[in-house]
Every structure is written in structure tokens, then in C-alpha cells.
Design an enzyme around this catalytic site. Structure first.
Site, PDB file in Angstrom:
ATOM      1  N   SER A  50     -40.179  42.404 -30.361  1.00  0.00           N
ATOM      2  CA  SER A  50     -38.877  42.363 -30.923  1.00  0.00           C
ATOM      3  C   SER A  50     -38.145  40.951 -30.792  1.00  0.00           C
ATOM      4  CB  SER A  50     -37.805  43.566 -30.582  1.00  0.00           C
ATOM      5  OG  SER A  50     -38.129  44.657 -31.415  1.00  0.00           O
ATOM      6  N   SER A  58     -36.875  43.399 -33.782  1.00  0.00           N
ATOM      7  CA  SER A  58     -35.668  44.160 -34.075  1.00  0.00           C
ATOM      8  C   SER A  58     -34.497  43.147 -33.803  1.00  0.00           C
ATOM      9  CB  SER A  58     -35.231  45.346 -33.134  1.00  0.00           C
ATOM     10  OG  SER A  58     -35.352  45.018 -31.682  1.00  0.00           O
ATOM     11  N   LYS A 105     -27.430  39.544 -28.934  1.00  0.00           N
ATOM     12  CA  LYS A 105     -28.112  40.844 -29.684  1.00  0.00           C
ATOM     13  C   LYS A 105     -27.420  42.083 -29.481  1.00  0.00           C
ATOM     14  CE  LYS A 105     -32.397  43.564 -30.713  1.00  0.00           C
ATOM     15  NZ  LYS A 105     -34.078  43.640 -30.156  1.00  0.00           N
TER      16      LYS A 105
END
Lengths: 491, 484
Positions: free
Chosen positions: A177, A153, A78
Site C-alpha cells: 500500500s 491504499s 495518511k
């Protein structure tokens, strides 16, 4: 079977038996990315040359007898997690050109274990969001329905795992997330206990809540990845100096003697709840009972306060964490006539609407005169939420709850209404406030064929029991074996 | 109306650790020619994702300072973020302490004209220094982060001082303590100690606390003294003219010798302190505190008492010697290297008199003075009568300028004093023969001419004569002439 659709543990066996090479595997995954990522848009940055080079090195290491746990396994990171020499943007314009000179500790652990970094995945700006639509660059699509969000996210990582664009990925979980996008994309998302994985190199959103987690195709892979990244780090004073157990060994053993708690508050929110989600999670509880677990109805009475408490604490910490992006040392700088104007222009153009919204919320919540009423009060309620879990885990080994109130929503559906967007994290925020661990695993599909996820939650440093229950459920069901129809997004 | 000043002091002192407060970068004193941004890492540059780690040594030095200042050390201490934007502040917040500082409720005793006075210390807390901003003159500014993250101890006093003299006594004593403790080099030119003074005035005898002016960024004792003196005068003048004092932050304009208000709005910060979530509360065990207390060096007050007791010095002389640790060490080192039986009092006089005077003239500190072994040798030469006191003083001057030893100078310049009675008798006779008028006047009762005659003899020997002997011979010959 295509190499890119392998799980980590399958690929590990094939690599160890020399039936495939790391280079073949990496090439297959890179080709897959080229085939599907135009539609999915999971990656912000791809590093194919470095990946192939690392794959060749991995094969050479194996020839020399090296058997590192992730040797030759291609993974995605990420883009809020720093990677030396590879752009790390946090999904924000303000860091668009930032290349860190250091690896996050978790990334360093992956590299040391022989993993191959494919690239950096899309994220809501500074991990602030539940749909990956807050990325400054583009929205990622849900592989199960390209018109829908992958969650957020860590939507890029979840979508990449779901679409076989990597074998596993790192995400970060501040309020859900990792777990919520795992749920939306039908994959496994593990949020470790606060302090279990070093935060060094994780671009801070809310420091007391942030934790690096993993997205994987199944529970076994999640355990393998956690094994590699977990552990004390002297560079993170909030990481905890406890030995890392053998998570693979924890998987087996069944559910006899395990008590599963079902908190009523997580099933009693009809106005935001999709009935199919409730039904699927209730059915899953039945499966656990059939497997021998004892089921206990419990209460987590302060659950309803999690959302307001989270939206005071997280923005307050974020407003300080994001103060360093001032255009002076790195990242975007928009030069103006004087210092204040340069700050305003840099931050005005560098941050997106959600980043600005949270900076303002946080600055307000803890300005002189409001500190006691908001920040301090929120900390007190946080203590009560933590006490709820402490009490519950006095009675039960794990807690089962839906991961999100609904399946994946449509792109654009909630952009105009931040409060609606915030509600999609309503079942995942408490665990970050309490600092406990949890995993989201697939537990069904709705009438549109969209995956439903459920959480298996454990106390602080209870990853073993969480993984054991999740694994037992996974072995008894086949949800995790379903894949999205890639005919809709393959070139 | 008679007014009195009410003054509190905040002292920001660098903690002289090897590495910075929260990262492994070395702490390097600013010598002015250090290339900018050479002692910087991702942590002290505030790069994304980096985290602070507390420097245990800095905490220990701060606790030791707290103990020396008679502070309590609470069992839990907490770091907080102090938020403001400035280009020299890499993270947009400074890691400091707000609630739960390391040290609380201490004091420091100072010497005033009215005797010993106790100045209470509210708290001492740790924080990290910011970088340095250079304004280039073309409208641009540059940032140097070498200093960013250097540990600082902020020592906050109660408003217990009433005059410039007390402020300076407090500041210099604190300076001396920090140097004794080895937490600070004491090198004011390198900015290792900075002051902020809070000054207000009130009618003498009142116990009101009036709005104060906060004078920021004072880098020397001189600036501290001048700015506080200026503030007291100007505040009294304002009140006498019927004006009002409003609470305000002031800057010190060294060249004009006045304080000037800093622009209000920009400095009206809301720092939004909150506990730093990256640093769990620091637990300070009693055992650790006691271990640090046991390791405290002898502090100035104790040393002064010992000098009075063991060396028979006056309180004043002992105070002069212990004010600086290096001077006190110099004194004791000199004593230990004496070969003769010179009195500790005499050695103290050499240092507080001649050595201090020559340090002043040469613009140097005690490290620039001849080493203790050489001073001891000089004192030995005077003590055993090889040279007289006045010659000794001249030799010391030469030692300062040439760096040569006392014995070398005495030998090469033939300065050993004349103690040969026959030779001196001849010189005394010559002087008396050469000044018949003065001799007659002396003999007729003008006895104060004795000193003048003595001077003539010393002059004739270029000062090398043993003065005691000259005195005896002169008396004897004068008396002989009276009877003759």
C-alpha cells in the site's frame, strides 16, 4: 522554482540558510493544495490554520537556534494514522466523526522533529484496496492522468507527493500500500522492516503485516523521513529494540561490491504483466550493472503462493481488528430496537463492500473446522516464503523486482472484479509476509506517459543497503525529476 | 442405582496488580460507588490504533500462583484473541490464552472426610477482564470500563471432585492460597473471584464422562455450593426418570435456588481463537521462574505443619488457624506479644473459640477483632490469675463492642477475681448456712450437688471468685460439717 515543488532536503537547506521561512513554504504548499486538490482529491481533511500556526512556531524555533531535522517541513498523513485532535477516518463511514485524543508514535516523532501537518490523505477503507477507490468518501485521481487511479491504499499520500501538495507523506503498507501507489504516481515509496517503525496509532488492518512507510519525491527525502519515524517504541511490543542507523550516511558509497538478485518469478507472469514494465525493470538492472553491481539470477520459489496466503492471513487478522467498530464507544452508531440489530445496522452501514468482504473472508478462514486448513496452513506457507528470502539474502544484498505488474489502471476498471484488483499487489505482498523492507522508485514511463516503478528489496533491517542501491540508481537516471503536467489539473 | 457426581471447577481470580493487564490504568476494586469510566485510557477502551503491552508484574503473580499450585511453567507462553461481540468487550475480542498457557499440570490437595485428596489442575492462564454492563430498567444499558483490562487468572481443574463438600474444600483452599500469595484480596463481595462449575453424574463406580452442565458466573461460595448441589440432584432425578442430560450452559437463579438453561444459540460461540499478532510469544526463562519460586511466601500447608510441630496444636486447630492468612498472622502476632507463659494451645483455643464466635456475632472478620496486643493482654490477665476464665470471656465480649483494652475493663468494672481466703471463707459459710437442705443431701451421698453449691458461691461473688480456691474452701467446710 515554486516553493511547493521543493524536495525536503532542498527546503531544509533553504530554511537553514534563512532564504525562505517555514511560513512562506507552508503558505505556498497550502495555496498549491487549493489550486490542485479539487481535481486530485488527495486530502480528506485539511488543517490550514494549525499548519500556519505550526509554521510560525517553527520559524520562531529556528530563530532560537533550533535545527530539528524537519523543522518547518509541511507533510501529509495518511488517514489511517491517528492524529490528536484531527479527524482520523481510515477512509470509512464507521469512523467518519472520530477524533483521536492521541497521536500515533510516528506522528509524534514528526512533530517533535518540527514537521508541519497539512492534513490527512485519502485511503481505501481501512487500507484495504489497491486504488483508493474503496474510500467511503471519494476516489483520488492520479496526477499523471486524472482518469486513472493513484494506486492504493496510500493513494492520497502518493498523489499528494506527486502533485506537490506536500513535501512528503506517511503511508502504511500491509501488502504494498505504500510501494504500489508510489509506483503508479512516479514517486518514492519506502516500506520499512516490520518492527522498524512503531505501529502505535496506526489503525490496524492486519497487525502482523502492517507497517508505516513514507512517500517522498526522492530517495534522500525517504531516508530523512525514515530517520525521524524509525525506532523502538515501548507502546508497540512488535517494534524492535535495535539502534537506528544513520540513513543519510548510508546513501552514498556506490555499488561496487554490491550483489543484486533478480528473481525469475517476478518476470515470468505474462498474463498479468505489462511488457513495458518488464522491459523498464530489466533496463534498470542493466543500469545497476553499469554502476558496478554484480547481478545474480535468483529464485523465490514460493512466490506464487503469496497472494492466496496473504488473502487468508490479512482478512483473518482484519476480521478481529475491525470487531471493535461496534457503535458502542465511538464512531458511527445506528440505533435499532435491540443490541444485535444495532450491531448489524451500525456495521452494515458503516463498512463498505471491501471491508465487509474481508471481514467475511477472515471470519470464515478461521472459524472452527477451517482454522487448520486455512489459517494454520497459510502460516506455514508464510514461513516458507520467509525462508525463500532468507536463502536469497544469503547470496545477494538486495533484490530487484517490478513494483506492480502494470502502470496505473483506469478508475472503475477493476472495481467490479476484486480478484483482478488483488492481482495488482501480486509483487508486493511477499515482503509483508516475510517482514522485510523495500522501496519503490521510478524507473521509466509507458507509452501513455504513465510512471513505472521498481522495488529494491532488502532483508529485515537492511534499509541502509536498500537506500544505497536506490540512491545510486536515482543519481544515474532522471525519472524522478519528471513531474506530471499540472496544466491539466491546476485551477 | 447409586450415582456419583463428577465436578470440575474454573476459577477466575483477579490478579491484584497496581495497573491493568495491558495498559497503565490503575486497578481499582469495585466498591460500588466509583464513578464509571474514570480509570480508562485509549488502550483499555479499545480505541483505533492502540496496542496492548504486557504487564510484567501480572505475569509474575500468575507464575507464582502456578508454582504454588505445583504447575509446570512452559518456557514459551502465548496470548490469543477470543472473539465475540458484547458491549462490555471494547475490542470485540478478549486477549486471553489458548495454546501455550502460562501454567500447566498442577494440583491442589484438599482435606476430605476420607483424608487428603489431590485435585489436578489442568492449566492456569491469563486474560483481561471485560467491563461491566448496567441495565437501566428503561430498556437502555450503560457500559463502565473501569474493570476492562484488569488482569484475571483462570485456573481450570480436572473433573476430580465428587461432592459439594469437595468442591467447597477446593474453592476455599484455592481462595486461601491466592490470598496467601498476595495475588488476590479474597474479597468475594467485590467480585475478585468468580466460579464456573462443570457438573455431570454417572453410576457410582463407572468411569464414563457424561454430558455436563456448565454453571456460569457464580460469585460466592454459597452460590457455588447451592448450585452444584441442585445440579447433582436434578441430574440424578432426570436420569432416574429415564431422561437424558445434554451438554448445556446454565445460569444460577439465586432467588429461586435453581439453575436455568441459558439460551442455547447465543452462547454457542465460535470464539475463533488465534495468536494475538500484537503480542509476540512471551519467553519465560528458567532463571526467572526460579527467582519467583524463591520468593514464594509460606503457604497454608507448610504453615499448618509448622503450627502442629512448633506449637503442639491439633491438626484440626492448626487447619482452622491457617485457612485465612490474616487469622494465622493474628495468632502468631498474639503469641509473640504474650507477657505470661500461656500455652500456644490455650491461645489457639481463645481464637478458634471465643474470637471466632464473637466475629460471627459481630459480623466482622479478624481485622474487626481486638488487635493481637490486646488479646495477648487479656490472656495474660487470665494466666496470672487476675481474672478467671469466665470473666475473661465476658471481658473479651466487651473488648469487641467497646474497643477498650482488657486491663481498662477489668479495672473500671472491678472484675479482678477474689483470691482473699478469709473473705471467700465467709461467703462459703453464708451459702452453706442458707441452703441446709442441699448440704444435708450432699452429706448423705448426693455428691453431684457440689457443682450446684459451687455455682451459688460464684453467683454470690458475681463470678469473680477464684474457682480453684472456692472449690478447696467448699470441700473443706462441707467435710467439717460432716464430722461436726
Amino acid at each position: 522554482m515554486e516553493l511547493y515543488s521543493l524536495t525536503i532536503h532542498e527546503a531544509r537547506s533553504l530554511l537553514a540558510e534563512r532564504k525562505i521561512s517555514a511560513l512562506e513554504l507552508t503558505e505556498a504548499v497550502l495555496e498549491r493544495i487549493l489550486e490542485v486538490d479539487n481535481a486530485i482529491r488527495a486530502y480528506l481533511t485539511l488543517t490550514p490554520e494549525e499548519a500556519l500556526e505550526q509554521a510560525r512556531l517553527a520559524d520562531a524555533r529556528r530563530t532560537q537556534g533550533d535545527d530539528a531535522p524537519l523543522l518547518g517541513i509541511p507533510v501529509a498523513i495518511k488517514d489511517v494514522i491517528c492524529t490528536a485532535g484531527i479527524p482520523t477516518t481510515a477512509g470509512s463511514r464507521i469512523l467518519e466523526n472520530f477524533i483521536p485524543p492521541y497521536d500515533a508514535t510516528a506522528v509524534a516523532h514528526l512533530k517533535a522533529a518540527g514537521a508541519i501537518i497539512l492534513g490527512k490523505t485519502n485511503t481505501d477503507e481501512f487500507a484495504m484496496g489497491s486504488s483508493t477507490e474503496n474510500s467511503a468518501f471519494f476516489a483520488t485521481r492520479n496526477p499523471w492522468d486524472l482518469e486513472r487511479v493513484p494506486g492504493g491504499s496510500s493513494g492520497g499520500s502518493a498523489a499528494a507527493v506527486a502533485a506537490d501538495e506536500c513535501l512528503g507523506a506517511l503511508g502504511s503498507d500491509t501488502g504494498g500500500s505504500v510501494r504500489q501507489p508510489a509506483s503508479f504516481c512516479g514517486v518514492v515509496g519506502l516500506k520499512p522492516t516490520y518492527g522498524r517503525v512503531s505501529r502505535y496509532g496506526l489503525i490496524a488492518f492486519a497487525s502482523s503485516l502492517d507497517q508505516i512507510g513514507v512517500l517522498a519525491k526522492d530517495v534522500t527525502d525517504a531516508a530523512i523521513l525514515l530517520q525521524v519515524i524509525a525506532g523502538y517504541d515501548p507502546r508497540d511490543s512488535t517494534s524492535v529494540n535495535l539502534p537506528v542507523p544513520d540513513y543519510m550516511a548510508a546513501l552514498t558509497g556506490g555499488l561496487h561490491g554490491v550483489t543484486v538478485g533478480v528473481p525469475k518469478e517476478y518476470f515470468a507472469a505474462p498474463e498479468v504483466m505489462q511488457p513495458e514494465v518488464t522491459a523498464a525493470v530489466q533496463a534498470a538492472v542493466g543500469v545497476l550493472a553499469d554502476l558496478g553491481a554484480r547481478i545474480l539470477d535468483i529464485s523465490l520459489p514460493h512466490t506464487e503462493y503469496a497472494l492466496p496466503v496473504y488473502y487468508l492471513i490479512a482478512p483473518a487478522e482484519a476480521s478481529a481488528n475491525l470487531a471493535r467498530y461496534d457503535g458502542v464507544r465511538y464512531g458511527l452508531r445506528v440505533e435499532r430496537g435491540d443490541l444485535i440489530e444495532t450491531y448489524n445496522a451500525t456495521r452494515g452501514q458503516g463498512f463498505g463492500p471491501e471491508g465487509k468482504r474481508r471481514i467475511m473472508l477472515g471470519t470464515y478462514a478461521w472459524s472452527a473446522g477451517y482454522y487448520d486448513a486455512y489459517y494454520l496452513k497459510a502460516q506455514k506457507v508464510r514461513t516458507l516464503i520467509r525462508a525463500d528470502f532468507d536463502a536469497a539474502f544469503g547470496q545477494v544484498d538486495v533484490i530487484i523486482a517490478p513494483t506492480a505488474p502494470t502502470t496505473a489502471f483506469r478508475i472503475g476498471e477493476k472495481v467490479a472484479d476484486p480478484l483482478q484488483m488483488y492481482l495488482s499487489d501480486i509483487f508486493t505482498l511477499s515482503m509483508n509476509l516475510a517482514g522485510i523492507c523495500g522501496v519503490s522508485i521510478p524507473c521509466g514511463f509507458d507509452h501513455d506517459g504513465l510512471p513505472i516503478g521498481m522495488q529494491v528489496l532488502g532483508p529485515a533491517f537492511g534499509e541502509e543497503q536498500v537506500l544505497r542501491v536506490a540512491y545510486a540508481y536515482e543519481q544515474a537516471t532522471e525519472w524522478h525529476l519528471r513531474k506530471p503536467d499540472d496544466g491539466r489539473f491546476r485551477k | 442405582m447409586k450415582y456419583e457426581a463428577v465436578i470440575g471447577l474454573e476459577v477466575h481470580a483477579q490478579i491484584h496488580t497496581r495497573s491493568k493487564m495491558f495498559c497503565p490504568c490503575p486497578v481499582v476494586e469495585d466498591t460500588g460507588d466509583l464513578p464509571p469510566n474514570t480509570y480508562v485510557c485509549p488502550v483499555c477502551a479499545g480505541m483505533p490504533g492502540t496496542l496492548p503491552v504486557i504487564n510484567r508484574r501480572a505475569i509474575e503473580m500468575a507464575i507464582k500462583t502456578g508454582l504454588a499450585l505445583h504447575c509446570e511453567i512452559p518456557p514459551v507462553s502465548c496470548f490469543a484473541r477470543k472473539s465475540y461481540f458484547y458491549p462490555d468487550l471494547p475490542k470485540g475480542y478478549q486477549i486471553s490464552q489458548y495454546e501455550l498457557p502460562l501454567c500447566v499440570n498442577g494440583y491442589l490437595d484438599i482435606e476430605t472426610e476420607e483424608g487428603t485428596k489431590r485435585i489436578r489442575i489442568t492449566r492456569a492462564h491469563m486474560e483481561e477482564d471485560a467491563g461491566k454492563l448496567y441495565h437501566m430498567g428503561d430498556g437502555s444499558s450503560r457500559v463502565d470500563l473501569n474493570r476492562a483490562g484488569v488482569p484475571l487468572l483462570e485456573i481450570v481443574s480436572e473433573p476430580d471432585m465428587r461432592s459439594v463438600a469437595e468442591v467447597i474444600a477446593y474453592a476455599t483452599r484455592l481462595h486461601s492460597y491466592l490470598v496467601y500469595l498476595g495475588v488476590n484480596s479474597g474479597d468475594m463481595e467485590k467480585g475478585v473471584m468468580r466460579f464456573e462449575a462443570n457438573v455431570s453424574v454417572r453410576p457410582a463406580g463407572s468411569d464414563a464422562l457424561n454430558p455436563r452442565h456448565e454453571i456460569k458466573n457464580l460469585n460466592s461460595f454459597r452460590a457455588l455450593a447451592r448450585s452444584v448441589a441442585y445440579e447433582i440432584e436434578s441430574q440424578i432425578a432426570t436420569l432416574e426418570q429415564g431422561g437424558v442430560i445434554v451438554q448445556q450452559t446454565m445460569g444460577w437463579d439465586e432467588s429461586r435456588g435453581i439453575t436455568v438453561p441459558q439460551r442455547g444459540k447465543e452462547y454457542a460461540h465460535d470464539y475463533r481463537y488465534f495468536p494475538d499478532p500484537d503480542l509476540p510469544p512471551l519467553e519465560i526463562s528458567r532463571a526467572w521462574v526460579e527467582e519467583l519460586r524463591a520468593g514464594l511466601p509460606e503457604l497454608p500447608d507448610a504453615r499448618r505443619a509448622r503450627f502442629i510441630r512448633d506449637y503442639g496444636l491439633s491438626a484440626y486447630d492448626a487447619g482452622l488457624l491457617v485457612a485465612e492468612r490474616a487469622v494465622a498472622d493474628y495468632y502468631e502476632s498474639t503469641l509473640s506479644q504474650l507477657a505470661s507463659a500461656a500455652e500456644p494451645k490455650a491461645v489457639a483455643n481463645w481464637i478458634t473459640g471465643e474470637v471466632f464466635r464473637l466475629m460471627n456475632e459481630n459480623g466482622c472478620t479478624i481485622t474487626g477483632a481486638p488487635p493481637p496486643s490486646q488479646l495477648a493482654e487479656l490472656i495474660d490477665l487470665v494466666q496470672d490469675g487476675t481474672i478467671n476464665l469466665n470473666t475473661g470471656k465476658r471481658v473479651l465480649e466487651e473488648m469487641f463492642t467497646t474497643g477498650r483494652s482488657a486491663r481498662q475493663i477489668v479495672e473500671e468494672r472491678g472484675l479482678a477475681q477474689i483470691s482473699d481466703t478469709a473473705a471467700l471463707e465467709r461467703i462459703v459459710a453464708q451459702v452453706l448456712n442458707g441452703h441446709p437442705t442441699e448440704v444435708t443431701q450432699y452429706l448423705s451421698g448426693k455428691v453431684q450437688l457440689f457443682g450446684w453449691l459451687m455455682g451459688q458461691v460464684m453467683r454470690a461473688t458475681q463470678g469473680k471468685a477464684n474457682p480453684q480456691l472456692v472449690k478447696e474452701l467448699l470441700q473443706a467446710q462441707l467435710e467439717a460439717r460432716r464430722s461436726g
